[in-house]
Scaffold this motif. Structure first.
Motif, PDB file in Angstrom:
ATOM      1  N   ARG A   1       0.841  -1.187   0.000  1.00 32.89           N
ATOM      2  CA  ARG A   1       0.000   0.000   0.000  1.00 32.89           C
ATOM      3  C   ARG A   1       0.879   1.240   0.000  1.00 32.89           C
ATOM      4  NH1 ARG A   1      -4.896  -0.688   4.281  1.00 32.89           N
ATOM      5  NH2 ARG A   1      -4.049   1.356   4.804  1.00 32.89           N
ATOM      6  N   GLN A   2       0.359   2.273  -0.617  1.00 32.08           N
ATOM      7  CA  GLN A   2       1.186   3.476  -0.733  1.00 32.08           C
ATOM      8  C   GLN A   2       1.455   4.110   0.617  1.00 32.08           C
ATOM      9  OE1 GLN A   2      -0.258   6.132  -3.719  1.00 32.08           O
ATOM     10  NE2 GLN A   2       1.554   7.445  -3.687  1.00 32.08           N
TER      11      GLN A   2
ATOM     12  N   ASN B   1     -10.756   1.481  -2.713  1.00 33.09           N
ATOM     13  CA  ASN B   1     -10.393   2.895  -2.817  1.00 33.09           C
ATOM     14  C   ASN B   1      -9.034   3.167  -2.158  1.00 33.09           C
ATOM     15  OD1 ASN B   1     -10.877   5.530  -3.668  1.00 33.09           O
ATOM     16  ND2 ASN B   1     -11.791   6.121  -1.712  1.00 33.09           N
TER      17      ASN B   1
ATOM     18  N   ASP C   1      -4.596   3.175  -2.714  1.00 38.66           N
ATOM     19  CA  ASP C   1      -3.466   3.265  -3.643  1.00 38.66           C
ATOM     20  C   ASP C   1      -2.449   2.179  -3.329  1.00 38.66           C
ATOM     21  OD1 ASP C   1      -4.247   5.583  -5.175  1.00 38.66           O
ATOM     22  OD2 ASP C   1      -3.852   6.770  -3.366  1.00 38.66           O
ATOM     23  N   TYR C   2      -1.966   1.502  -4.387  1.00 41.52           N
ATOM     24  CA  TYR C   2      -0.987   0.432  -4.251  1.00 41.52           C
ATOM     25  C   TYR C   2       0.184   0.662  -5.193  1.00 41.52           C
ATOM     26  CZ  TYR C   2      -4.199  -2.426  -1.481  1.00 41.52           C
ATOM     27  OH  TYR C   2      -5.019  -2.905  -0.495  1.00 41.52           O
TER      28      TYR C   2
ATOM     29  N   HIS D   1       1.843   2.270 -10.122  1.00 41.69           N
ATOM     30  CA  HIS D   1       0.865   2.747  -9.155  1.00 41.69           C
ATOM     31  C   HIS D   1      -0.541   2.487  -9.704  1.00 41.69           C
ATOM     32  CE1 HIS D   1       3.806   5.226  -6.734  1.00 41.69           C
ATOM     33  NE2 HIS D   1       4.476   5.076  -7.869  1.00 41.69           N
TER      34      HIS D   1
ATOM     35  N   ARG E   1      -4.977   2.333  -8.221  1.00 41.87           N
ATOM     36  CA  ARG E   1      -5.932   2.567  -7.142  1.00 41.87           C
ATOM     37  C   ARG E   1      -7.142   1.654  -7.337  1.00 41.87           C
ATOM     38  NH1 ARG E   1      -6.505   6.911  -3.661  1.00 41.87           N
ATOM     39  NH2 ARG E   1      -8.565   7.164  -2.711  1.00 41.87           N
TER      40      ARG E   1
END
Length: 220
Positions: A64-65, A91, A93-94, A114, A116
């Motif tokens: 995960r971001q 929902n 971001d990865y 990246h 989402r």
């Protein structure tokens, strides 16, 4: 002492050559990384292998971001160039990176990608995406197996339904035969009761005639 230093230098040089040769035999990093079929809890990652590379598997690093979760996926003995990421948060971001696994180790990591995940309210929009993406060919094998199992179950249920219908028909036929036989048996006593009345009257009439004839004989 000189011989020891020479021996150590030879060992280090051989070891360094082995490392260099192993590094040279490692596959190149995957290219054309893409993320498709986005869902609130899943996504599909696909990539391409540079031509001429010998690859026996892949490795994917996923995080995960915000850095709260990190996962590492590694599969060998496969030539697949796609993978489905499960248990994702909606929902969110990865960041992912893909590596090729070769006979002598893993390649360098690909560039960071990246993406989402969708919201649950956006789930129906994702169904408009192209389902014939060649990059994910072979990923629907389990879904096809599930469809085949459902067809087998439906066939078995239909066969059982046919057997039950035949049994019900046979039962109705047997029941009708039993009811007919019972009605015939009930009709026999009625005919038997009417017969004695007839014979009884006949017998009374015959006795009466015989009695009168005997009396006439006595008078003579």
């Amino acid at each position: 002492m000189i011989h020891l230093v020479t021996f150590m230098s030879l060992v280090l040089s051989l070891f360094g050559c082995h490392i260099c040769s192993a590094g040279a035999n490692r596959p190149a990093a995957p290219v054309n990384i893409s993320v498709t079929h986005l869902r609130p809890d899943s996504a599909t990652v696909s990539w391409n292998i540079p031509e001429g590379e010998t690859v026996i598997g892949f490795a994917i690093s996923q995080q995960r971001q915000d850095g709260l979760m990190q996962r590492f996926i590694r599969e060998v003995n496969t030539t697949s160039q796609a993978c489905i990421l499960w248990d994702l948060d909606e929902n969110m971001d990865y960041i992912i990176q893909v590596q090729s696994v070769g006979l002598y180790g893993e390649s360098l990591a690909s560039k960071k990608i990246h993406f989402r995940t969708l919201k649950k309210s956006e789930r129906f929009q994702s169904s408009m995406m192209d389902q014939d993406d060649p990059a994910v060919e072979g990923l629907d094998t389990s879904r096809r197996l599930q469809t085949g199992e459902i067809l087998i179950i439906m066939t078995v249920l239909l066969m059982w339904a046919a057997v039950i219908v035949l049994f019900c028909k046979q039962y109705d036929i047997i029941k009708d035969n039993d009811s007919n036989s019972h009605s015939k048996e009930k009709s026999k006593p009625l005919s038997g009761q009417s017969t004695p009345d007839y014979h009884h009257g006949g017998l009374l009439g015959s006795k009466f005639q015989r009695t009168s004839s005997s009396i006439s004989i006595i008078k003579v």
